[in-house]
Design a protein around this motif. Structure first.
Motif, PDB file in Angstrom:
ATOM      1  N   GLN A 270     -46.770 -53.394  49.496  1.00 36.95           N
ATOM      2  CA  GLN A 270     -47.637 -53.591  48.334  1.00 36.95           C
ATOM      3  C   GLN A 270     -47.017 -52.979  47.081  1.00 36.95           C
ATOM      4  O   GLN A 270     -46.434 -51.887  47.130  1.00 36.95           O
ATOM      5  CB  GLN A 270     -49.029 -52.964  48.587  1.00 36.95           C
TER       6      GLN A 270
ATOM      7  N   CYS B   1     -55.952 -47.193  52.443  1.00 34.10           N
ATOM      8  CA  CYS B   1     -56.255 -47.912  53.690  1.00 34.10           C
ATOM      9  C   CYS B   1     -56.380 -46.892  54.817  1.00 34.10           C
ATOM     10  O   CYS B   1     -55.414 -46.175  55.113  1.00 34.10           O
ATOM     11  CB  CYS B   1     -55.139 -48.909  53.995  1.00 34.10           C
TER      12      CYS B   1
ATOM     13  N   GLN C 150     -48.798 -51.670  53.960  1.00 33.44           N
ATOM     14  CA  GLN C 150     -48.937 -50.778  52.805  1.00 33.44           C
ATOM     15  C   GLN C 150     -47.611 -50.617  52.064  1.00 33.44           C
ATOM     16  O   GLN C 150     -47.571 -50.568  50.829  1.00 33.44           O
ATOM     17  CB  GLN C 150     -49.449 -49.396  53.257  1.00 33.44           C
TER      18      GLN C 150
END
Length: 471
Positions: free
Chosen positions: A340, A346, A337
């Motif tokens: 990104q 998520c 995460q």
């Protein structure tokens, strides 16, 4: 090269050999049975003939021994009537075995008397075995001549075993039957084998065509035999699959070539522009930065190819260590995460209880990252969401990665684990070689687990990773 014989030739030859051996055995048994039944039948007829002769003598001569006469005509007449097909030697004897009369023109085994042990034997039918001077074996049938229940003599009939068992017509009939069965059996197995072998020959010919790269083969559709139908149907399905994979291989090879060529062309053009001073200053630095990014992307793709080939050749080391699975997956998801550019929703649902397993954390992270990247690129909705569900079932750990993306087209689902495959939608949106899912599946299998597509539709996609729990 050893010359091989056709299946039709081998089957026909082996069947004919088996058939001939079987018919020979049957013929021998049949001949023995015919001889035995013929002997029994003729001995029974001889017994009847003896009884007829004894009754006739009592009726004609009134039981007086001195009036015993010769009866050749009567015997011949009775032979024809009883269909005895033999002319036995007939002795008329006194009660003690002294021969009184004997039929003419016959070989006489006894001249003056018949041994007492034969005359007084309880057996009506007796087999006689003489010395070497007498050829063959003989049967003796004796019948008492009774006059008012008093024994006045004996009727003794003697015939050779050879004559009693001699048959011609039955043997001829048996020979005709055996030959007919042999020819019928050979014809049946030949034509049935020819019918059976034909589809196998067609499959063999089609296999040669496939070997030469010709996948458009024609095979019979209507087959009554279940095994032949399954063979032909499986081969046709295999051929269709090979044709699809060959077409896919050509397409993917072209795609991989394009993916590798594009950054090389881009780097070459940018560096040439900087060299020729087409761009200078800050713009030249920007061109160099773009070239470095393209170089890194090219290195990443080449690294993927090297790792994939190593794993496929089973030269990919797996280093297991004891890990707590909830903590490990949670850390790997958070690391993904962070990397990104845009935040991704998520959510992870851990196991209810902590579970320590032996696992290669680096290889597991590769699978998880590939699945998360795959899920991220499927989004076409505003509210994108990824779920990671952990389950403990028996001696297996299940890790399910679900998304609410656009899903995978139904006609593409069977090919998603093929190397270099990328769907039509992803092909133009995402740069890469299409090795993520195939690579992840090979890693999972190398760790004695597996990776499968659980389901995919317009509502989203779900991948299921299973790993063994070693105790």
């Amino acid at each position: 090269m050893k010359k091989r014989k056709t299946l039709l030739h081998l089957w026909t030859r082996n069947y004919v050999i088996t058939l001939v051996i079987g018919l020979i055995v049957i013929s021998i048994i049949s001949v023995m049975w015919i001889r035995h039944t013929t002997l029994e039948h003729r001995l029974n007829m001889t017994v009847l003939l003896g009884e007829e002769i004894a009754s006739r003598f009592v009726e004609v001569n009134g039981g007086e021994p001195e009036q015993y006469g010769d009866v050749p005509g009567y015997v011949t007449e009775r032979n024809e009537l009883l269909n005895l097909e033999s002319d036995p030697t007939i002795y008329i004897t006194a009660p003690d075995g002294t021969i009184v009369s004997v039929s003419d023109n016959q070989k006489r085994l006894f001249r003056f008397y018949i041994p007492s042990k034969l005359i007084h034997s309880e057996n009506t039918v007796q087999q006689l075995n003489f010395d070497e001077s007498t050829v063959g074996s003989y049967y003796m049938v004796k019948t008492p001549i009774l006059f008012y229940e008093q024994l006045v003599g004996w009727v003794v009939l003697i015939e050779s075993k050879e004559v009693l068992t001699k048959v011609n017509q039955e043997y001829q009939l048996l020979l005709i039957i055996v030959i007919s069965l042999g020819l019928l059996g050979w014809a049946a197995i030949y034509f049935l084998s020819k019918k059976f072998v034909k589809p196998i020959e067609q499959v063999a010919f089609a296999a040669k065509q496939v070997e030469q790269g010709q996948y458009d083969v024609r095979l019979p559709d209507e087959l009554g035999e279940q095994e032949l139908y399954e063979l032909v149907d499986s081969f046709k399905n295999m051929t269709d699959r090979l044709e699809q994979l060959e077409s896919l291989r050509k397409e993917l090879l072209a795609g991989v070539t394009h993916e590798l060529k594009t950054p090389v062309t881009s780097i070459s053009g940018l560096l040439q522009a900087v060299k020729d001073e087409v761009v200078t200053g800050e713009e030249a630095k920007e061109f160099l930065e773009i070239s470095l990014k393209e170089t890194n992307r090219l290195q990443h793709m080449i690294g993927d190819l090297v790792e994939f080939n190593s794993l496929h050749a089973k030269q990919f080391p797996i280093r297991n260590a004891k890990m707590e699975i909830n903590q490990l997956i949670n850390e790997q998801v958070k690391q993904w995460q962070i990397t990104q550019e845009e935040p991704v929703d998520c959510v992870m649902k851990p196991l209810d209880n902590d579970l320590f397993i032996q696992i290669d954390s680096a290889r597991l992270q590769q699978i998880i990252v590939n699945l998360l990247n795959n899920a991220k690129h499927s989004f076409d909705k505003v509210e994108a969401r990824i779920e990671i569900l952990l389950r403990h079932k028996g001696n297996q750990l299940e890790i399910e990665v679900k998304d609410n993306g656009a899903g995978i087209r139904e006609d593409e689902q069977k090919n998603i684990f093929e190397r270099f495959f990328r769907g039509e939608e992803k092909k133009y949106k995402v740069r890469g070689l299409g090795l993520g899912l195939p690579f992840s599946k090979l890693i999972a299998q190398a760790m004695d687990g597996d990776l499968i597509l659980k389901e995919s539709s317009e509502k989203g996609t779900s991948f299921l990773l299973t790993l063994p729990i070693y105790k």
